[in-house]
Scaffold this motif. Structure first.
Motif, mmCIF file in Angstrom:
data_model
loop_
_atom_site.group_PDB
_atom_site.id
_atom_site.type_symbol
_atom_site.label_atom_id
_atom_site.label_comp_id
_atom_site.label_asym_id
_atom_site.label_seq_id
_atom_site.Cartn_x
_atom_site.Cartn_y
_atom_site.Cartn_z
ATOM 1 N N PRO A 78 0.851 -1.198 0.000
ATOM 2 C CA PRO A 78 0.000 0.000 0.000
ATOM 3 C C PRO A 78 0.887 1.249 0.000
ATOM 4 O O PRO A 78 2.063 1.174 0.324
ATOM 5 N N SER A 79 0.282 2.367 -0.343
ATOM 6 C CA SER A 79 1.067 3.606 -0.408
ATOM 7 C C SER A 79 1.417 4.090 0.992
ATOM 8 O O SER A 79 0.759 3.761 1.980
ATOM 9 N N THR A 126 -1.470 5.825 2.713
ATOM 10 C CA THR A 126 -2.452 4.956 3.367
ATOM 11 C C THR A 126 -1.941 4.520 4.738
ATOM 12 O O THR A 126 -2.692 4.496 5.723
ATOM 13 N N ARG A 131 -2.266 7.378 7.256
ATOM 14 C CA ARG A 131 -3.651 7.571 7.704
ATOM 15 C C ARG A 131 -4.090 6.460 8.662
ATOM 16 O O ARG A 131 -4.836 6.674 9.606
ATOM 17 N N ASN A 157 -5.770 -3.529 0.736
ATOM 18 C CA ASN A 157 -5.354 -2.593 -0.304
ATOM 19 C C ASN A 157 -5.664 -3.161 -1.691
ATOM 20 O O ASN A 157 -6.144 -2.456 -2.587
ATOM 21 N N ARG A 202 -8.299 -1.796 -4.440
ATOM 22 C CA ARG A 202 -7.841 -1.461 -5.787
ATOM 23 C C ARG A 202 -8.761 -2.120 -6.818
ATOM 24 O O ARG A 202 -9.158 -1.504 -7.798
ATOM 25 N N ALA A 217 -10.417 10.547 3.256
ATOM 26 C CA ALA A 217 -9.452 9.786 2.454
ATOM 27 C C ALA A 217 -9.231 10.447 1.104
ATOM 28 O O ALA A 217 -10.100 11.142 0.589
ATOM 29 N N GLU A 218 -8.047 10.218 0.533
ATOM 30 C CA GLU A 218 -7.727 10.903 -0.723
ATOM 31 C C GLU A 218 -8.400 10.233 -1.912
ATOM 32 O O GLU A 218 -8.409 10.767 -2.999
ATOM 33 N N SER A 219 -8.909 9.015 -1.728
ATOM 34 C CA SER A 219 -9.655 8.363 -2.809
ATOM 35 C C SER A 219 -10.631 7.385 -2.178
ATOM 36 O O SER A 219 -10.490 7.014 -1.014
ATOM 37 N N GLU A 276 -10.866 4.339 -2.964
ATOM 38 C CA GLU A 276 -10.116 3.104 -2.717
ATOM 39 C C GLU A 276 -9.393 3.163 -1.377
ATOM 40 O O GLU A 276 -9.436 2.217 -0.587
ATOM 41 N N GLN A 277 -8.732 4.296 -1.120
ATOM 42 C CA GLN A 277 -8.034 4.416 0.158
ATOM 43 C C GLN A 277 -9.033 4.360 1.311
ATOM 44 O O GLN A 277 -8.771 3.750 2.353
ATOM 45 N N THR A 293 -9.831 0.812 2.015
ATOM 46 C CA THR A 293 -8.723 0.178 2.741
ATOM 47 C C THR A 293 -8.802 0.528 4.224
ATOM 48 O O THR A 293 -8.652 -0.345 5.087
#
Lengths: 389, 456
Positions: free
Chosen positions: A174-175, A178, A181, B402, B406, B437-439, B441-442, B445
């Motif tokens: 994962p990034s 992520t 956060r 994750n 995705r 969250a920035e997306s 998907e995130q 997660t």
């Protein structure tokens, strides 16, 4: 009862090593960084048949008691003992004086449950519920870092000192965003927060090293053992790698057709032997500062059971090897096979915890009083000397 | 009935909520649980071999190929070896797919969890080539049909099923004083007897001795799997048989009680006695409370379940009632960390995924660290956070979450999904983190990795 005597040269070296460790409260280990003195603990889960690994070939009753399990081949290591023929690398360690053999050894546990037996081996006691390696980390002045190879931290490493677990993965990471956060989300859950922080740290070390041929694919016990050993060696050898790694190799519960020179148990011993060679090859430069303890929860019955295997017993065999080890010898007491514990098991003449305690004292320079009070309380004072140096 | 109780019923005692499920149950979470007791959803058995078929298949397909490789008559040893692997994998893969698909679509999640608890209590695992085919049949044949009956009947079915007889070596155990024992030097194997006492009934502190283990092993001799070498009839091949010729003659004393019935009755009689010992009630009640309520269960919860076990002589339906009626059953804070398989099933259910490619399923289970029918020891899978919640395990869950997010892509919709799958258990902090969250998907997660989703 036979006592294996250290020769005079070894005694002197042992005394010297012990003196050096206590002079001025510092030691060789302390003079360097915390993770330079590598320690690997290998737990053989399921109870390895110690009499197959280290064969008391000269015992008059050996063939009579073992019958079809009696082993004809192997490598002579003196005192009437032989190493199993599949332990070719261990024989090399022996010839290089990097292997100490402890026969007839057991923890203080006297029942025959795998699960309680392993708990005892890892906690170092029946009553304490954290791991003796974790307590060793707590009393160590320079706090080496540690890792359990696998998804979870094994009991032997659990406790108040920070420790982690790691195994190779197959999915993309994962990034970082992520993960950050998620760290924030765990602010109210200290257990998850701490666990994630440790995981991220170990992953960073793993990312920094060459992770070739470390897939998680199958391929039998041999492959699994090699992958585990390779993961441990790679992590330990990394520039910022830990000083302590624990690996578990399972499948030693040979109740049926365990074989002798060849067969099921022979194959498993061969896989263990190859895994130990991987540790040496992987650690290379650090090997001379490495000690590896190979332990199991208990031994197996001296006689075969009704199906060509062995049932749960008492005393077994432990190995100590590594470039830091003063090896090429058998240590401890040997009770022989004339009298058996409860007429079925090898008599427990030595305590496995004593071997562990000596390694912590001599390899890591841990204070003997702290070892007796905190790490192995109630063990008593007798121990082995001059195993490292 | 409150909303929080419904959320707890479905997430703690069930198998995780699908979107829409909490709304349908609304405030009736406890009734939803009680209605499931005694109801066992049907598994799709298409393509699944039973124990007898597995043994016959192993003998007809695997053994000749292996022999050909070993004696050098195989035309292409490499291909033949691959074929062996395929034969072994085929058995467990079909069973894993069938039981996972059931878990993903079922409306009786509590009943499935109950079955899985007992399957793990009487764990059998793939430790040898025959077990690769045999292990998955145990849950299907011994556990599922008996999960809401009497404990003693479940115990007898579980111990005397071919998979258990083979896994813990009783199939090979021979009475030392039977004729084959005296003539051919074959003898006792105490593996099954020891694990029955230690893991299935009394527990390790249940007050038995090495002599009791040997006595029980003798009582169990004769229970084996029908085979050609012992000249069992065609009908018996691959099935559990009692063969009196290898049974240890005479009576045995177990825990001070004498068992001198007919040879065939000795083991079932002994198992019935063990099922009624108070130590067994304590051991089972503790394991149930630990599995469903908390790693370190409160004494009152154990006592509540134990009392029902004793009062009903081990009526498992009454026991299921007792678990959900225990004083601590509905405490709001989640005290259990999901096992990897519970986590996987609840995550797929949260995304309404009901069909999986076998390869994707196998890969996910492997990555998360829990492949069904491969428990590391006869004790089964562990059941505490200290065993499952290690740093690397958490990382593997994060990788998995994750990857799911995705793949969900535009379908992630975490803001709607959070309340749908966690109901009133969704925490404000998680809802905020998802919103920020920035997306999408995130956000998904974060939802799947939130403390309240990792736990139950």
């Amino acid at each position: 009862m036979t006592r294996f005597q250290p020769d005079r040269r070894e005694l002197l070296a042992g005394a010297f090593a012990t003196g050096a460790l206590t002079l001025g409260g510092t030691s060789l280990a302390h003079a360097r960084t915390a993770n330079d003195r590598k320690l690997v603990v290998v737990i053989l889960r399921g109870a390895m048949d110690g009499l197959a690994a280290l064969i008391p070939a000269a015992e008059p009753r050996y063939r009579d008691l073992r019958q079809d399990l009696a082993i004809s081949g192997g490598f002579d290591v003196g005192e009437g003992f032989r190493l199993h023929p599949r332990l070719t690398n261990l024989h090399r360690f022996w010839n290089d004086r990097e292997l100490v053999l402890l026969p007839a050894t057991a923890t203080g546990y006297r029942e025959r449950s795998h699960f309680d037996g392993q708990d005892y081996l890892e906690a170092g006691s029946q009553v304490i519920r954290d791991g003796w390696l974790n307590r060793a980390l707590q009393v160590s002045a320079n706090r080496p870092t540690s890792v359990g190879i696998g998804q979870t931290v094994p009991l032997i490493l659990r406790g108040d000192a920070a420790t982690t677990s790691w195994s190779p993965g197959i999915l993309p990471d994962p990034s970082d965003g992520t993960i950050e956060r998620l760290m924030d989300l765990y602010a109210g859950d200290s257990r998850l927060a701490e666990t994630l922080a440790m995981a991220v740290e170990t992953d960073a070390i793993a990312d920094g090293m060459l992770m070739n041929d470390m897939g998680t694919g199958g391929g039998g016990p041999g492959q699994a053992y090699l992958q585990t050993a390779r993961a441990a060696a790679n992590l330990l050898a990394a520039p910022d790698g830990p000083g302590l790694a624990v690996i578990s190799l399972d499948g030693w519960d040979t109740h049926v057709r365990q074989g002798s020179d060849d067969g099921q148990l022979a194959n498993r011993l061969g896989a263990l032997d190859a895994a130990l060679a991987i540790l040496r090859d992987g650690l290379q430069a650090q090997w001379s500062d490495t000690a590896v303890l190979v332990l199991t929860e208990f031994g197996r019955t001296v006689r075969a059971n009704g199906s060509g295997g062995t049932d749960h017993g008492t005393a077994g065999t432990a190995f100590l090897l590594g470039g830091a080890v003063r090896g090429g010898r058998l240590i401890g007491d040997w009770p022989g096979l004339d009298t058996l514990h409860e007429d079925r098991d090898l008599v427990p003449a030595n305590r496995t915890e004593n071997l562990c305690r000596t390694v912590l004292a001599e390899h890591w320079g841990l204070d003997r009083r702290a070892l007796d009070q905190r790490v192995f309380p109630g063990l008593g004072s007798s121990g082995f000397r001059g195993l490292i140096g | 009935m409150s909303r929080i109780e419904t959320a707890i019923a479905v997430t703690r005692f069930g198998i995780g909520a699908q979107p829409g499920e909490l709304a349908a149950i609304d405030g009736h979470g406890r009734d939803w649980l009680v209605d499931q007791i005694g109801r066992i959803d049907a598994i799709d058995r298409t393509g699944l071999r039973d124990a007898r078929e597995s043994i016959v298949y192993f003998r007809q397909e695997y053994q000749p190929r292996l022999a050909a490789i070993q004696n050098g008559t195989a035309e292409n040893p490499g291909t033949a070896r691959d074929e062996l692997g395929r034969i072994l994998r085929s058995g467990s893969a079909a069973h894993i797919a069938a039981r996972t698909e059931l878990a993903l679509r079922t409306g009786t999640g509590f009943s499935e969890r109950w079955i899985r608890f007992w399957s793990n209590h009487f764990s059998v695992a793939i430790t040898s080539p025959p077990m690769a085919l045999l292990a998955p049949t145990h849950e299907l044949e011994a556990i599922r049909p008996n999960a809401f009956g009497r404990f003693e009947d479940l115990l007898i079915a579980a111990e005397l099923h071919p998979a258990m007889l083979f896994y813990l070596d009783n199939a090979q155990s021979v009475g030392p004083n039977s004729r084959p024992g005296r003539r051919r030097g074959r003898g006792l194997n105490e593996n099954l007897a020891r694990e029955i006492l230690e893991l299935h009934t009394l527990g390790v502190d249940g007050g038995y001795s090495q002599d009791d283990i040997v006595s029980l092993a003798k009582l169990l001799t004769g229970w084996t799997i029908g085979n050609e070498q012992m000249r069992h009839s065609d009908d018996q091949i691959g099935r559990t048989v009692f063969d009196g010729r290898i049974h240890e003659p005479g009576a045995q004393t177990l825990l001070g009680q004498r068992f001198g019935g007919t040879a065939r009755d000795q083991a079932p009689d002994a198992l019935r006695m063990l099922a009624r010992r108070p130590q067994t009630a304590t051991f089972i009640a503790t394991k149930l409370a630990r599995h469903f309520i908390a790693d370190t269960p409160d004494a009152v919860d154990i006592a509540h379940i134990r009392a029902r076990f004793i009062a009903t002589d081990g009526d498992l339906a009454a026991l299921a009632q007792a678990v959900i009626a225990a004083p601590g059953a509905f405490t709001p804070e989640p005290r259990k960390f999901k096992t990897p398989e519970e986590y996987l099933v609840s995550a797929f259910r949260a995304l309404n995924i009901t069909q999986l490619r076998p390869r994707a399923l196998g890969g996910s289970l492997r990555a998360l660290g829990q492949i069904p029918f491969r428990a590391p020891s006869p004790a089964g899978w562990p059941d505490t956070e200290s065993e499952w919640g290690g740093p690397d395990a958490l990382m593997k869950r994060l990788d998995f979450a994750n990857e799911l997010a995705r793949r969900a892509g535009a379908n992630a919709r975490p803001r709607e999904r959070g309340p749908q799958i966690l109901g009133s258990r969704l925490q404000g902090g998680t809802a905020l983190a998802i919103a920020a969250a920035e997306s999408a998907e995130q956000g998904l997660t974060l939802l799947l990795m939130s403390p309240e989703f990792l736990r139950r």
